[in-house]
Design a protein around this motif. Structure first.
Motif, PDB file in Angstrom:
ATOM      1  N   ALA A   3      29.191  57.098  10.933  1.00  0.00           N
ATOM      2  CA  ALA A   3      28.401  57.923  11.928  1.00  0.00           C
ATOM      3  C   ALA A   3      28.665  57.649  13.439  1.00  0.00           C
ATOM      4  CB  ALA A   3      27.120  57.617  11.613  1.00  0.00           C
ATOM      5  N   PRO A   4      28.681  58.779  14.238  1.00  0.00           N
ATOM      6  CA  PRO A   4      28.609  60.201  13.841  1.00  0.00           C
ATOM      7  C   PRO A   4      29.676  60.969  13.315  1.00  0.00           C
ATOM      8  CG  PRO A   4      28.846  60.011  16.233  1.00  0.00           C
ATOM      9  CD  PRO A   4      29.011  58.805  15.568  1.00  0.00           C
ATOM     10  N   GLY A   5      30.854  60.299  13.042  1.00  0.00           N
ATOM     11  CA  GLY A   5      32.017  61.231  12.662  1.00  0.00           C
ATOM     12  C   GLY A   5      32.766  60.673  11.570  1.00  0.00           C
ATOM     13  N   ILE A   6      34.164  60.411  11.910  1.00  0.00           N
ATOM     14  CA  ILE A   6      34.857  60.143  10.592  1.00  0.00           C
ATOM     15  C   ILE A   6      35.909  58.908  11.449  1.00  0.00           C
ATOM     16  CG2 ILE A   6      37.160  60.761   9.076  1.00  0.00           C
ATOM     17  CD1 ILE A   6      34.255  61.455   8.117  1.00  0.00           C
ATOM     18  N   LEU A   7      36.055  58.078  10.883  1.00  0.00           N
ATOM     19  CA  LEU A   7      36.960  56.660  11.180  1.00  0.00           C
ATOM     20  C   LEU A   7      38.219  57.181  10.667  1.00  0.00           C
ATOM     21  CD1 LEU A   7      37.313  54.320  13.046  1.00  0.00           C
ATOM     22  CD2 LEU A   7      36.937  53.105  11.182  1.00  0.00           C
ATOM     23  N   LEU A   8      39.342  57.575  11.635  1.00  0.00           N
ATOM     24  CA  LEU A   8      40.653  57.727  10.987  1.00  0.00           C
ATOM     25  C   LEU A   8      41.466  56.482  11.215  1.00  0.00           C
ATOM     26  CD1 LEU A   8      43.210  59.189   9.813  1.00  0.00           C
ATOM     27  CD2 LEU A   8      43.402  60.123  12.136  1.00  0.00           C
ATOM     28  N   ARG A   9      42.261  55.834  10.472  1.00  0.00           N
ATOM     29  CA  ARG A   9      42.784  54.537  10.636  1.00  0.00           C
ATOM     30  C   ARG A   9      44.318  54.842  10.313  1.00  0.00           C
ATOM     31  NH1 ARG A   9      40.675  49.409  10.640  1.00  0.00           N
ATOM     32  NH2 ARG A   9      38.865  50.502   9.675  1.00  0.00           N
ATOM     33  N   VAL A  10      45.385  54.786  10.903  1.00  0.00           N
ATOM     34  CA  VAL A  10      46.790  54.677  10.663  1.00  0.00           C
ATOM     35  C   VAL A  10      47.283  53.332  10.625  1.00  0.00           C
ATOM     36  CG1 VAL A  10      47.517  55.401  12.905  1.00  0.00           C
ATOM     37  CG2 VAL A  10      48.958  56.001  10.706  1.00  0.00           C
ATOM     38  N   VAL A  11      48.272  52.892   9.792  1.00  0.00           N
ATOM     39  CA  VAL A  11      48.903  51.588   9.616  1.00  0.00           C
ATOM     40  C   VAL A  11      50.317  52.109   9.130  1.00  0.00           C
ATOM     41  CG1 VAL A  11      48.991  49.510   8.460  1.00  0.00           C
ATOM     42  CG2 VAL A  11      46.833  50.445   9.064  1.00  0.00           C
ATOM     43  N   GLU A  12      51.200  51.882  10.036  1.00  0.00           N
ATOM     44  CA  GLU A  12      52.517  51.847   9.728  1.00  0.00           C
ATOM     45  C   GLU A  12      53.417  50.308   9.587  1.00  0.00           C
ATOM     46  OE1 GLU A  12      56.927  53.882  11.036  1.00  0.00           O
ATOM     47  OE2 GLU A  12      55.397  53.995  12.531  1.00  0.00           O
ATOM     48  N   SER A  13      53.569  50.009   8.250  1.00  0.00           N
ATOM     49  CA  SER A  13      53.927  48.723   8.131  1.00  0.00           C
ATOM     50  C   SER A  13      55.382  48.637   7.500  1.00  0.00           C
ATOM     51  CB  SER A  13      53.023  48.091   6.840  1.00  0.00           C
ATOM     52  OG  SER A  13      53.064  48.926   5.872  1.00  0.00           O
ATOM     53  N   GLY A  14      55.979  47.625   7.442  1.00  0.00           N
ATOM     54  CA  GLY A  14      57.419  47.421   7.172  1.00  0.00           C
ATOM     55  C   GLY A  14      58.389  47.294   8.015  1.00  0.00           C
ATOM     56  N   PHE A  15      58.260  47.074   9.119  1.00  0.00           N
ATOM     57  CA  PHE A  15      59.307  47.053  10.375  1.00  0.00           C
ATOM     58  C   PHE A  15      60.138  45.935  10.149  1.00  0.00           C
ATOM     59  CE2 PHE A  15      56.032  49.800  12.272  1.00  0.00           C
ATOM     60  CZ  PHE A  15      56.888  50.766  12.884  1.00  0.00           C
ATOM     61  N   ASN A  16      59.704  44.874   9.548  1.00  0.00           N
ATOM     62  CA  ASN A  16      60.630  43.600   9.215  1.00  0.00           C
ATOM     63  C   ASN A  16      62.014  44.082   8.451  1.00  0.00           C
ATOM     64  OD1 ASN A  16      59.118  41.851  10.766  1.00  0.00           O
ATOM     65  ND2 ASN A  16      58.141  40.903   9.039  1.00  0.00           N
ATOM     66  N   ALA A  17      61.717  44.999   7.625  1.00  0.00           N
ATOM     67  CA  ALA A  17      62.808  45.878   6.738  1.00  0.00           C
ATOM     68  C   ALA A  17      63.617  46.602   7.665  1.00  0.00           C
ATOM     69  CB  ALA A  17      62.390  46.448   5.652  1.00  0.00           C
ATOM     70  N   VAL A  18      63.276  47.057   9.003  1.00  0.00           N
ATOM     71  CA  VAL A  18      64.352  47.749   9.851  1.00  0.00           C
ATOM     72  C   VAL A  18      65.417  46.901  10.192  1.00  0.00           C
ATOM     73  CG1 VAL A  18      64.342  49.145  11.798  1.00  0.00           C
ATOM     74  CG2 VAL A  18      62.356  49.341  10.442  1.00  0.00           C
ATOM     75  N   PRO A  19      66.505  47.647  10.237  1.00  0.00           N
ATOM     76  CA  PRO A  19      67.776  46.618  10.828  1.00  0.00           C
ATOM     77  C   PRO A  19      67.546  46.202  12.057  1.00  0.00           C
ATOM     78  CG  PRO A  19      68.564  48.686   9.818  1.00  0.00           C
ATOM     79  CD  PRO A  19      67.337  48.714   9.739  1.00  0.00           C
ATOM     80  N   GLU A  20      67.778  44.806  12.188  1.00  0.00           N
ATOM     81  CA  GLU A  20      67.402  44.115  13.468  1.00  0.00           C
ATOM     82  C   GLU A  20      67.711  44.927  14.670  1.00  0.00           C
ATOM     83  OE1 GLU A  20      67.525  39.468  15.481  1.00  0.00           O
ATOM     84  OE2 GLU A  20      68.069  39.851  13.213  1.00  0.00           O
ATOM     85  N   ALA A  21      69.017  45.524  14.765  1.00  0.00           N
ATOM     86  CA  ALA A  21      69.653  46.195  15.873  1.00  0.00           C
ATOM     87  C   ALA A  21      68.719  47.146  16.590  1.00  0.00           C
ATOM     88  CB  ALA A  21      70.915  46.805  15.444  1.00  0.00           C
ATOM     89  N   ARG A  22      67.642  47.936  15.511  1.00  0.00           N
ATOM     90  CA  ARG A  22      67.196  48.981  16.254  1.00  0.00           C
ATOM     91  C   ARG A  22      65.363  48.669  15.890  1.00  0.00           C
ATOM     92  NH1 ARG A  22      65.493  53.266  14.170  1.00  0.00           N
ATOM     93  NH2 ARG A  22      65.066  53.448  11.942  1.00  0.00           N
ATOM     94  N   ARG A  23      65.077  47.568  15.290  1.00  0.00           N
ATOM     95  CA  ARG A  23      63.746  47.073  15.062  1.00  0.00           C
ATOM     96  C   ARG A  23      62.847  47.208  16.267  1.00  0.00           C
ATOM     97  NH1 ARG A  23      63.783  41.722  12.541  1.00  0.00           N
ATOM     98  NH2 ARG A  23      65.131  43.043  10.873  1.00  0.00           N
ATOM     99  N   GLN A  24      62.955  46.646  17.227  1.00  0.00           N
ATOM    100  CA  GLN A  24      62.232  46.224  18.396  1.00  0.00           C
ATOM    101  C   GLN A  24      62.097  47.764  19.148  1.00  0.00           C
ATOM    102  OE1 GLN A  24      63.476  43.329  21.167  1.00  0.00           O
ATOM    103  NE2 GLN A  24      61.967  44.081  22.669  1.00  0.00           N
ATOM    104  N   LYS A  25      63.143  48.601  19.182  1.00  0.00           N
ATOM    105  CA  LYS A  25      62.984  49.932  19.693  1.00  0.00           C
ATOM    106  C   LYS A  25      62.166  50.742  18.902  1.00  0.00           C
ATOM    107  CE  LYS A  25      64.519  53.558  22.395  1.00  0.00           C
ATOM    108  NZ  LYS A  25      64.626  53.579  23.652  1.00  0.00           N
ATOM    109  N   ALA A  26      62.310  50.881  17.431  1.00  0.00           N
ATOM    110  CA  ALA A  26      61.634  51.542  16.635  1.00  0.00           C
ATOM    111  C   ALA A  26      60.174  50.912  16.778  1.00  0.00           C
ATOM    112  CB  ALA A  26      62.188  51.469  15.151  1.00  0.00           C
ATOM    113  N   PHE A  27      59.825  49.846  16.788  1.00  0.00           N
ATOM    114  CA  PHE A  27      58.509  49.473  16.912  1.00  0.00           C
ATOM    115  C   PHE A  27      57.900  49.771  18.318  1.00  0.00           C
ATOM    116  CE2 PHE A  27      54.982  46.301  17.624  1.00  0.00           C
ATOM    117  CZ  PHE A  27      54.619  46.487  16.288  1.00  0.00           C
TER     118      PHE A  27
END
Length: 151
Positions: free
Chosen positions: A107-131
């Motif tokens: 109340a008085p609305g809707i709580l929207l939550r977004v979680v993006e997980s799994g960055f540790n599996a992204v290749p290290e060369a681009r992990r930091q930039k993607a995050f």
């Protein structure tokens, strides 16, 4: 440098649960606020969806997501490759991250939550930039859905 494995954002939306749910799971509505050309498309659990990104500067990129779970009025989840913008890279060889949208009454609305997980599996060369890019991107997308729902 150590990068966290997950990004979490939340926003309180002044809209009905149905309206928020439709903005998330009706592919055409999702595309309007998220910046993807999803006209005539549908999100189906277990299917992959592809469409051009409409966000200025990224029109050359195809948004590709695997729809993981649709729990009516509660959870919408998909997997994708974060910041997959280089057309010379085959991202399908990488492990995708998981994006989960949950909605709950707050109340008085809707709580929207977004979680993006799994960055540790992204290749290290681009992990930091993607995050970094997706951290910034989720901040922007929370504002985008809020603005979309005000219409």
């Amino acid at each position: 440098m150590h990068v966290l494995d997950r990004i979490e954002r939340k926003i309180l939306l002044n809209a009905s649960r149905k309206k928020v749910w439709d903005a998330l799971t009706n592919a055409e509505q999702f595309g309007k606020w998220f910046g993807v050309a999803l006209e005539g498309k549908t999100f189906v659990e277990g299917q992959i969806i592809e469409a051009p990104i409409t966000y200025p500067g990224y029109e050359h990129v195809v948004w590709k997501a695997s729809i993981e779970k649709i729990l009516p009025q509660t959870l919408f989840a998909f997997r994708w490759h974060p910041f997959a913008v280089d057309k010379n890279v085959d991202y399908d060889k990488e492990t995708p991250t998981l994006v989960e949208f949950t909605i709950e009454d707050h109340a008085p609305g809707i709580l929207l939550r977004v979680v993006e997980s799994g960055f540790n599996a992204v290749p290290e060369a681009r992990r930091q930039k993607a995050f970094k890019m997706n951290s910034r991107g989720w901040d922007e997308q929370m504002g985008n859905i809020e603005n979309y729902l005000k219409k």
